[in-house]
Design an enzyme around this catalytic site. Structure first.
Site, PDB file in Angstrom:
ATOM      1  N   PRO A   1       0.804  -1.216   0.000  1.00  0.00           N
ATOM      2  CA  PRO A   1       0.000   0.000   0.000  1.00  0.00           C
ATOM      3  C   PRO A   1       0.841   1.273   0.000  1.00  0.00           C
ATOM      4  O   PRO A   1       1.804   1.397   0.752  1.00  0.00           O
ATOM      5  CB  PRO A   1      -0.807  -0.112   1.296  1.00  0.00           C
ATOM      6  CG  PRO A   1      -0.851  -1.567   1.598  1.00  0.00           C
ATOM      7  CD  PRO A   1       0.464  -2.104   1.124  1.00  0.00           C
ATOM      8  N   CYS A   2       0.441   2.212  -0.845  1.00  0.00           N
ATOM      9  CA  CYS A   2       1.035   3.551  -0.808  1.00  0.00           C
ATOM     10  C   CYS A   2       0.356   4.373   0.285  1.00  0.00           C
ATOM     11  O   CYS A   2       1.020   5.026   1.077  1.00  0.00           O
ATOM     12  CB  CYS A   2       0.899   4.229  -2.160  1.00  0.00           C
ATOM     13  SG  CYS A   2       1.849   3.436  -3.470  1.00  0.00           S
ATOM     14  N   LEU A   3      -0.970   4.329   0.317  1.00  0.00           N
ATOM     15  CA  LEU A   3      -1.711   4.961   1.407  1.00  0.00           C
ATOM     16  C   LEU A   3      -1.462   4.173   2.685  1.00  0.00           C
ATOM     17  O   LEU A   3      -1.618   2.947   2.703  1.00  0.00           O
ATOM     18  CB  LEU A   3      -3.208   4.971   1.088  1.00  0.00           C
ATOM     19  CG  LEU A   3      -4.149   5.393   2.223  1.00  0.00           C
ATOM     20  CD1 LEU A   3      -3.955   6.859   2.580  1.00  0.00           C
ATOM     21  CD2 LEU A   3      -5.599   5.108   1.846  1.00  0.00           C
TER      22      LEU A   3
END
Length: 223
Positions: free
Chosen positions: A139-141
């Protein structure tokens, strides 16, 4: 280099940041060998998130925003290393699922001044192992928090890594839609959206055609 900007809308922030990064960012090489121009710790406060017009300079357009928003709020049938809807609404723990958004809504109704209305996406037992490999995505978030102040819901998100040219607009508008959903459930107005990216970047070789088409005046920064 860390920067803080305050803009009325995602559209204005996007158009400003593309030029800012191309002009003032620093080049780095990613783990898979791609060249990026990066600004570290970029914090963007959107003061009027109800302004949702999409920049005509955003290469992926309205359809990408709609699809991202739908997947975030309702889930996706696509098979992927991770799914934001699942991580936020069905976070897996010991063969159970935790609905972090439901917790946040209930908590804010019970205690509007709470600073504990936080949702996370990183799952160490999955994401650390994926990170050790040469393929797969994590995940980037990373983090979403909601605060109620002056009877308005204020939303802050943290991205470990954010692709400005093709992802930021969809990310921000999708997360604003999530924030509006929370505000409606809690029964307050939606206030501001703050987007913190530890690495805000543009893939300057991969996206050179986009830069040439949508931001031709910035080509001089690539010479």
């Amino acid at each position: 280099m860390a920067i803080y900007i305050k803009k009325p809308s995602v559209r204005v922030a996007y158009e400003y940041l593309v030029e800012k990064i191309l002009k003032d960012g620093e080049d780095m090489i990613t783990e898979d060998g791609q060249r990026c121009r990066e600004l570290r710790n970029t914090v963007i406060e959107i003061t009027n998130p109800k302004l949702k017009s999409i920049s005509p300079k955003y290469p992926l357009g309205k359809k990408a925003v709609e699809q991202y928003t739908n997947n975030l709020l309702y889930g996706s049938k696509n098979i992927f290393s991770y799914d934001y809807h699942e991580r936020l609404f069905k976070y897996p723990v010991n063969n159970n699922e935790i609905n972090q958004i439901e917790y946040i809504i209930d908590k804010l109704k019970e205690q509007p001044n709470s600073r504990r209305c936080v949702a996370i996406t990183w799952q160490p037992d999955i994401d650390i192992e994926v990170s050790k490999k040469d393929y797969g995505s994590v995940p980037c978030l990373q983090f979403v928090q909601f605060l109620i102040r002056d009877n308005k819901l204020h939303q802050t998100v943290l991205f470990r890594s954010n692709d400005l040219m093709v992802a930021f607009v969809s990310n921000a508008l999708g997360l604003i839609a999530l924030g509006e959903k929370v505000a409606e459930e809690v029964g307050v107005d939606y206030g501001t959206y703050t987007h913190h990216s530890v690495s805000m970047h543009i893939y300057i070789d991969r996206d050179k055609d986009y830069i040439k088409k949508y931001f031709p005046d910035c080509l001089k920064y690539l010479e």
